[in-house]
Design a protein around this motif. Structure first.
Motif, short mmCIF file in Angstrom:
data_model
loop_
_atom_site.label_atom_id
_atom_site.label_comp_id
_atom_site.label_asym_id
_atom_site.label_seq_id
_atom_site.Cartn_x
_atom_site.Cartn_y
_atom_site.Cartn_z
N LYS A 148 8.39 -4.44 -0.59
CA LYS A 148 9.04 -4.09 0.68
C LYS A 148 8.09 -3.31 1.59
O LYS A 148 8.07 -3.51 2.80
CB LYS A 148 10.29 -3.25 0.40
N SER A 149 7.27 -2.43 0.99
CA SER A 149 6.36 -1.62 1.81
C SER A 149 5.34 -2.49 2.55
O SER A 149 5.04 -2.24 3.72
CB SER A 149 5.64 -0.59 0.93
N VAL A 150 4.83 -3.53 1.87
CA VAL A 150 3.88 -4.44 2.53
C VAL A 150 4.57 -5.21 3.65
O VAL A 150 4.03 -5.35 4.75
CB VAL A 150 3.25 -5.41 1.50
N LEU A 151 5.79 -5.70 3.39
CA LEU A 151 6.53 -6.43 4.42
C LEU A 151 6.83 -5.54 5.62
O LEU A 151 6.76 -5.99 6.77
CB LEU A 151 7.84 -6.98 3.83
N ASP A 152 7.12 -4.27 5.36
CA ASP A 152 7.40 -3.32 6.44
C ASP A 152 6.15 -3.08 7.30
O ASP A 152 6.23 -3.01 8.53
CB ASP A 152 7.90 -1.99 5.88
N ILE A 153 5.00 -2.96 6.63
CA ILE A 153 3.73 -2.76 7.35
C ILE A 153 3.44 -3.96 8.25
O ILE A 153 3.10 -3.81 9.43
CB ILE A 153 2.57 -2.54 6.37
N ILE A 154 3.59 -5.16 7.69
CA ILE A 154 3.30 -6.39 8.44
C ILE A 154 4.23 -6.52 9.65
O ILE A 154 3.82 -6.93 10.74
CB ILE A 154 3.41 -7.63 7.53
N LYS A 155 5.50 -6.16 9.47
CA LYS A 155 6.48 -6.27 10.56
C LYS A 155 6.07 -5.43 11.76
O LYS A 155 6.29 -5.82 12.92
CB LYS A 155 7.87 -5.85 10.06
N LYS A 156 5.45 -4.28 11.50
CA LYS A 156 5.05 -3.38 12.58
C LYS A 156 3.84 -3.90 13.36
O LYS A 156 3.60 -3.47 14.49
CB LYS A 156 4.71 -1.99 12.00
N ILE A 157 3.07 -4.78 12.74
CA ILE A 157 1.84 -5.28 13.39
C ILE A 157 1.85 -6.81 13.47
O ILE A 157 0.82 -7.45 13.36
CB ILE A 157 0.58 -4.79 12.64
N GLU A 158 3.05 -7.39 13.68
CA GLU A 158 3.17 -8.84 13.63
C GLU A 158 2.44 -9.57 14.76
O GLU A 158 2.29 -10.78 14.72
CB GLU A 158 4.64 -9.27 13.58
N ASP A 159 1.98 -8.83 15.76
CA ASP A 159 1.15 -9.46 16.79
C ASP A 159 -0.23 -9.81 16.24
O ASP A 159 -0.92 -10.68 16.78
CB ASP A 159 1.01 -8.56 18.01
N ARG A 160 -0.61 -9.15 15.10
CA ARG A 160 -1.93 -9.40 14.51
C ARG A 160 -1.89 -9.89 13.07
O ARG A 160 -2.88 -10.45 12.59
CB ARG A 160 -2.78 -8.12 14.58
N VAL A 161 -0.78 -9.67 12.37
CA VAL A 161 -0.65 -10.12 10.98
C VAL A 161 0.68 -10.85 10.81
O VAL A 161 1.75 -10.28 11.09
CB VAL A 161 -0.72 -8.93 10.00
N ARG A 162 0.62 -12.10 10.37
CA ARG A 162 1.84 -12.89 10.18
C ARG A 162 1.76 -13.64 8.85
O ARG A 162 0.71 -13.73 8.23
CB ARG A 162 2.03 -13.88 11.33
#
Length: 274
Positions: A148-162
């Motif tokens: 969940k922590s990794v998914l949460d991090i990615i969600k915050k920077i989804e303009d650069r990580v998808r």
């Protein structure tokens, strides 16, 4: 590497595969480091720090070699080792290009874990944090094995990580494999990008994190051919294969698979750029 080079050397030279398109540079000798690792215990905090320092040393060697190859105008094909080497591939290519690069990762895992000392699970997060990785796409993430922590991090920077999950494509059929490749390409193809392949995304392949469920070998070959034919494709990295964990009578099969992947990349990358 040992298994792969035997297979690559055994591929026919013909109008489909031309040996003149490939230069075999050699391998990075990490035997001394591996000897040092044998006496360390990952569960011991001091030993874990020493392990990270050894990975740091490999990072420096890998990034220097990749930098030198890319600076010569050649395209590196990196075989073997763990996915920790993604960091050196990205850093070396970015330094040679003079700017951050993008990456597409065919993998069951994100390898975007927290910055807790270098290991195979955080090569991309370190490259991202240090400014060498601009945009990152994970293709085929396994929903059961992503925290969940990794998914949460990615969600915050989804303009650069998808990412796209394997389950949404091959299990629930909510998304189409070919269409998702096009979407991923549109995301990373605005600049130079590396192609990262973790063999743990393929079922029943002898590797560090073997799986019983995943994309097929044919889908992986199509993936490499599709991304490799773009002029911004800057390197190919195939990692985490472990022939020693395979069937004793057929431990050459990992090398043979890697041979197919390497020639698929060369064939597509040598065609007219698009």
């Amino acid at each position: 590497w040992d298994s792969a080079i035997k297979s690559i050397a055994n591929i026919q030279h013909n109008r489909f595969c031309k040996g003149s398109q490939l230069v075999v540079l050699g391998q990075l000798d990490v035997s001394e480091l591996m000897n040092n690792v044998e006496i360390l215990d990952f569960n011991d905090i001091d030993d874990r720090s020493k392990l990270s320092q050894l990975v740091d040393k490999i990072d420096k060697d890998v990034s220097h070699i990749i930098f030198s190859i890319v600076k010569l105008g050649k395209t590196p094909i990196v075989i073997g080792g763990g996915h920790n080497n993604s960091y050196g591939n990205i850093k070396g290519t970015a330094l040679a290009k003079g700017k951050p690069i993008n990456a597409i990762n065919f993998d069951a895992h994100s390898d975007f874990r927290i910055l807790e000392g270098r290991h195979s699970g955080n090569g991309f997060s370190y490259a991202f944090e240090e400014g060498f990785l601009k945009k990152y796409f994970i293709f085929g993430l396994h929903e059961n094995y992503t925290s969940k922590s990794v998914l949460d991090i990615i969600k915050k920077i989804e303009d650069r990580v998808r990412y796209i999950t394997y389950d949404s494509v091959n299990i629930r059929k909510e998304k189409d494999f070919d269409q998702e490749m096009i979407s991923a390409l549109n995301f990373v193809n605005d600049d130079f990008f590396g192609i990262e392949i973790d063999l743990d995304a393929i079922p029943n392949i002898a590797c560090s994190a073997m799986t019983m469920s995943g994309f097929s070998v044919e889908q992986l070959r199509q993936f490499i051919s599709f991304f490799g034919k773009n002029k911004n494709a800057s390197y190919l990295h195939i990692c985490e294969g472990a022939p020693d964990l395979g069937e004793e009578k057929n431990n050459h099969l990992i090398g043979k698979l890697i041979g197919y992947l390497v020639t698929d990349f060369i064939k597509s990358n040598s065609a007219l750029p698009i």
